[in-house]
Design a protein around this motif. Structure first.
Motif, PDB file in Angstrom:
ATOM      1  N   ALA A  52     -14.041  -1.016 -42.219  1.00 58.12           N
ATOM      2  CA  ALA A  52     -14.951  -2.227 -41.837  1.00 58.12           C
ATOM      3  C   ALA A  52     -14.219  -3.245 -41.441  1.00 58.12           C
ATOM      4  CB  ALA A  52     -15.597  -2.343 -43.495  1.00 58.12           C
ATOM      5  N   ALA A  53     -12.972  -2.937 -40.956  1.00 59.64           N
ATOM      6  CA  ALA A  53     -11.995  -4.253 -40.797  1.00 59.64           C
ATOM      7  C   ALA A  53     -11.842  -4.573 -39.137  1.00 59.64           C
ATOM      8  CB  ALA A  53     -10.830  -4.104 -41.162  1.00 59.64           C
ATOM      9  N   ALA A  54     -12.964  -4.080 -38.300  1.00 62.70           N
ATOM     10  CA  ALA A  54     -12.786  -4.409 -36.898  1.00 62.70           C
ATOM     11  C   ALA A  54     -12.581  -5.913 -36.445  1.00 62.70           C
ATOM     12  CB  ALA A  54     -14.085  -3.944 -36.110  1.00 62.70           C
ATOM     13  N   PHE A  55     -13.124  -6.891 -37.338  1.00 63.76           N
ATOM     14  CA  PHE A  55     -13.089  -8.193 -36.826  1.00 63.76           C
ATOM     15  C   PHE A  55     -11.702  -8.625 -37.225  1.00 63.76           C
ATOM     16  CE2 PHE A  55     -13.054 -12.102 -39.265  1.00 63.76           C
ATOM     17  CZ  PHE A  55     -12.861 -13.069 -38.251  1.00 63.76           C
ATOM     18  N   GLN A  56     -11.177  -8.200 -38.467  1.00 62.66           N
ATOM     19  CA  GLN A  56      -9.789  -8.288 -38.974  1.00 62.66           C
ATOM     20  C   GLN A  56      -8.869  -7.922 -37.912  1.00 62.66           C
ATOM     21  OE1 GLN A  56     -12.353  -7.481 -40.732  1.00 62.66           O
ATOM     22  NE2 GLN A  56     -12.602  -9.307 -42.358  1.00 62.66           N
ATOM     23  N   ARG A  57      -8.921  -6.642 -37.459  1.00 65.69           N
ATOM     24  CA  ARG A  57      -8.060  -6.217 -36.677  1.00 65.69           C
ATOM     25  C   ARG A  57      -8.034  -7.057 -35.420  1.00 65.69           C
ATOM     26  NH1 ARG A  57      -6.868  -3.546 -40.743  1.00 65.69           N
ATOM     27  NH2 ARG A  57      -7.344  -1.447 -40.943  1.00 65.69           N
ATOM     28  N   ARG A  58      -8.898  -7.517 -35.005  1.00 66.06           N
ATOM     29  CA  ARG A  58      -9.002  -8.194 -33.518  1.00 66.06           C
ATOM     30  C   ARG A  58      -8.081  -9.434 -33.811  1.00 66.06           C
ATOM     31  NH1 ARG A  58     -14.645  -9.770 -31.402  1.00 66.06           N
ATOM     32  NH2 ARG A  58     -14.970  -7.884 -31.471  1.00 66.06           N
ATOM     33  N   VAL A  59      -8.413 -10.213 -34.762  1.00 64.71           N
ATOM     34  CA  VAL A  59      -7.799 -11.386 -35.294  1.00 64.71           C
ATOM     35  C   VAL A  59      -6.326 -11.187 -35.447  1.00 64.71           C
ATOM     36  CG1 VAL A  59      -7.633 -12.956 -37.064  1.00 64.71           C
ATOM     37  CG2 VAL A  59      -9.687 -12.585 -36.261  1.00 64.71           C
ATOM     38  N   GLY A  60      -5.785 -10.108 -36.260  1.00 66.87           N
ATOM     39  CA  GLY A  60      -4.325  -9.863 -36.608  1.00 66.87           C
ATOM     40  C   GLY A  60      -3.568  -9.375 -35.329  1.00 66.87           C
ATOM     41  N   HIS A  61      -4.268  -8.760 -34.373  1.00 63.62           N
ATOM     42  CA  HIS A  61      -3.561  -8.447 -33.013  1.00 63.62           C
ATOM     43  C   HIS A  61      -3.537  -9.552 -31.931  1.00 63.62           C
ATOM     44  CE1 HIS A  61      -2.951  -4.059 -33.258  1.00 63.62           C
ATOM     45  NE2 HIS A  61      -4.270  -4.035 -33.875  1.00 63.62           N
ATOM     46  N   ASN A  62      -4.458 -10.634 -32.457  1.00 65.23           N
ATOM     47  CA  ASN A  62      -4.556 -11.827 -31.699  1.00 65.23           C
ATOM     48  C   ASN A  62      -3.289 -12.685 -32.062  1.00 65.23           C
ATOM     49  OD1 ASN A  62      -6.473 -11.023 -29.886  1.00 65.23           O
ATOM     50  ND2 ASN A  62      -7.879 -12.652 -30.754  1.00 65.23           N
ATOM     51  N   LEU A  63      -2.920 -12.554 -33.376  1.00 71.40           N
ATOM     52  CA  LEU A  63      -1.735 -13.152 -33.991  1.00 71.40           C
ATOM     53  C   LEU A  63      -0.560 -12.673 -33.699  1.00 71.40           C
ATOM     54  CD1 LEU A  63      -0.785 -15.665 -35.799  1.00 71.40           C
ATOM     55  CD2 LEU A  63      -1.130 -13.771 -37.746  1.00 71.40           C
ATOM     56  N   LEU A  64      -0.480 -11.168 -33.585  1.00 69.79           N
ATOM     57  CA  LEU A  64       0.660 -10.713 -33.014  1.00 69.79           C
ATOM     58  C   LEU A  64       1.158 -10.932 -31.574  1.00 69.79           C
ATOM     59  CD1 LEU A  64       0.161  -7.103 -34.520  1.00 69.79           C
ATOM     60  CD2 LEU A  64       1.968  -8.328 -34.982  1.00 69.79           C
ATOM     61  N   ALA A  65       0.078 -11.026 -30.754  1.00 68.60           N
ATOM     62  CA  ALA A  65       0.150 -11.367 -29.370  1.00 68.60           C
ATOM     63  C   ALA A  65       1.024 -12.802 -29.295  1.00 68.60           C
ATOM     64  CB  ALA A  65      -0.980 -11.437 -28.527  1.00 68.60           C
ATOM     65  N   ARG A  66       0.700 -13.655 -30.143  1.00 71.00           N
ATOM     66  CA  ARG A  66       1.101 -15.005 -30.121  1.00 71.00           C
ATOM     67  C   ARG A  66       2.684 -15.321 -30.608  1.00 71.00           C
ATOM     68  NH1 ARG A  66      -4.196 -16.098 -30.723  1.00 71.00           N
ATOM     69  NH2 ARG A  66      -4.835 -18.019 -29.923  1.00 71.00           N
ATOM     70  N   LEU A  67       3.372 -14.210 -31.215  1.00 70.23           N
ATOM     71  CA  LEU A  67       4.758 -14.070 -31.727  1.00 70.23           C
ATOM     72  C   LEU A  67       5.566 -14.413 -30.449  1.00 70.23           C
ATOM     73  CD1 LEU A  67       4.731 -11.351 -34.255  1.00 70.23           C
ATOM     74  CD2 LEU A  67       4.584 -13.886 -34.784  1.00 70.23           C
ATOM     75  N   PRO A  68       6.495 -15.296 -30.744  1.00 72.42           N
ATOM     76  CA  PRO A  68       7.420 -15.713 -29.421  1.00 72.42           C
ATOM     77  C   PRO A  68       8.204 -14.371 -28.742  1.00 72.42           C
ATOM     78  CG  PRO A  68       7.570 -17.033 -31.289  1.00 72.42           C
ATOM     79  CD  PRO A  68       7.037 -16.170 -31.665  1.00 72.42           C
ATOM     80  N   ALA A  69       8.136 -14.331 -27.540  1.00 75.34           N
ATOM     81  CA  ALA A  69       8.804 -13.374 -26.804  1.00 75.34           C
ATOM     82  C   ALA A  69      10.029 -13.331 -27.166  1.00 75.34           C
ATOM     83  CB  ALA A  69       8.513 -13.413 -25.473  1.00 75.34           C
ATOM     84  N   GLY A  70      10.859 -12.363 -27.338  1.00 75.27           N
ATOM     85  CA  GLY A  70      12.392 -12.384 -27.733  1.00 75.27           C
ATOM     86  C   GLY A  70      12.615 -12.502 -28.972  1.00 75.27           C
ATOM     87  N   LEU A  71      11.635 -12.744 -29.894  1.00 68.14           N
ATOM     88  CA  LEU A  71      11.990 -12.871 -31.445  1.00 68.14           C
ATOM     89  C   LEU A  71      12.543 -11.637 -31.941  1.00 68.14           C
ATOM     90  CD1 LEU A  71      11.706 -14.739 -33.755  1.00 68.14           C
ATOM     91  CD2 LEU A  71       9.436 -13.695 -34.330  1.00 68.14           C
ATOM     92  N   GLN A  72      13.732 -11.703 -32.601  1.00 65.55           N
ATOM     93  CA  GLN A  72      14.166 -10.580 -33.157  1.00 65.55           C
ATOM     94  C   GLN A  72      14.719 -10.945 -34.680  1.00 65.55           C
ATOM     95  OE1 GLN A  72      17.669  -9.799 -30.563  1.00 65.55           O
ATOM     96  NE2 GLN A  72      16.513  -8.200 -29.383  1.00 65.55           N
ATOM     97  N   PRO A  73      13.449 -10.727 -35.661  1.00 69.84           N
ATOM     98  CA  PRO A  73      13.699 -11.303 -36.750  1.00 69.84           C
ATOM     99  C   PRO A  73      14.302  -9.907 -37.772  1.00 69.84           C
ATOM    100  CG  PRO A  73      11.494 -10.278 -36.687  1.00 69.84           C
ATOM    101  CD  PRO A  73      12.185 -10.425 -35.231  1.00 69.84           C
TER     102      PRO A  73
END
Length: 264
Positions: free
Chosen positions: A25-46
């Protein structure tokens, strides 16, 4: 003393009971989470990273795959953690731990990235959760989180207001209050963007079933006790029909996507 906005035991129990149905039932939650993933800084290597409010572990596994490192999954709901432990993950998860965002069971200056999608809106004391994040992050570390703000499910809230005076829709922070908390958090950099997501349903029952399957139905103080009567449900359905469009009945969500950076 102000009454806490949410009873954490009820939050944990509600989401724990929904563990088996959440992912479907989490289509909206998936969309939001993937948008957050896409905002992570490029080159970040935690080297050390946490999924805070990991739920079933969907984004715990996504982070592990993206960075090629084990990710620690923390959640308030034991039922969610039991479900998460049963799912395969490559690399394997660093562990699944029951934890409260306002009192993290982590060493100070031990993490490079804290990721949290649609979990911190259930905190009664967001400034305390942000203080905990600052405590556990290393110099230059990143906290990336999404949270709901006021205006979410406004159609459902307004429709219930026409039916009775009870609180039927979860309350979330106003945008201005959230911005003030972020600016007072002590992070060196603060970025916050608001997204509007509108989901559509053929009938109101589709939305209410989805909220129940997610464990995100009404858990506010002031909610009505007992069963909702048929007459009130009929009145609610009639009121919600005023919002119908060619795409169906809309359900709007207001989401803050936030990146915070610890001082280097």
């Amino acid at each position: 003393m102000n009454q806490p906005l949410f009873d954490k035991r009820q939050v944990a129990d509600s989401f724990g009971r929904a563990a088996a149905t959440y992912d479907q039932a989490a289509a909206f939650q998936r969309r939001v989470g993937h948008n957050l993933l896409a905002r992570l800084p490029a080159g970040l290597q935690p080297q050390a990273l946490v999924d805070l409010g990991c739920g079933t572990g969907y984004f715990t596994r996504a982070l592990a795959s993206h960075y090629g490192r084990p990710v620690l999954g923390l959640d308030l709901a034991e039922g969610m953690l039991r479900h998460a432990r049963q799912q395969p993950s490559l690399p394997p998860a660093a562990g699944w731990v029951a934890a409260d965002a306002e009192a993290l069971p982590l060493r100070s200056a031990s993490q490079d990235l804290l990721f949290s999608s649609l979990a911190l809106q259930w905190c009664n004391d967001l400034p305390q959760a942000l203080a905990e994040a600052r405590r556990v992050l290393r110099a230059g570390g990143i906290m990336a989180f999404s949270t709901l703000v006021d205006g979410s499910l406004v159609e459902l809230r307004d429709s219930w207001q026409q039916v009775d005076g009870y609180v039927h829709v979860n309350r979330f922070s106003p945008r201005q209050s959230l911005q003030q908390m972020l600016e007072a958090s002590g992070f060196a950099e603060v970025h916050c963007e608001i997204e509007t997501h509108v989901m559509h349903y053929p009938q109101l029952s589709g939305l209410t079933r989805e909220l129940k399957a997610l464990g995100a139905h009404n858990i506010n103080p002031g909610r009505p006790g007992g069963l909702t009567g048929r007459a009130r449900l009929q009145a609610l359905t009639a009121a919600y029909e005023a919002f119908r469009t060619d795409r169906g009945l809309p359900a709007s969500w207001q989401v803050a996507q936030i990146l915070l950076k610890q001082e280097a």
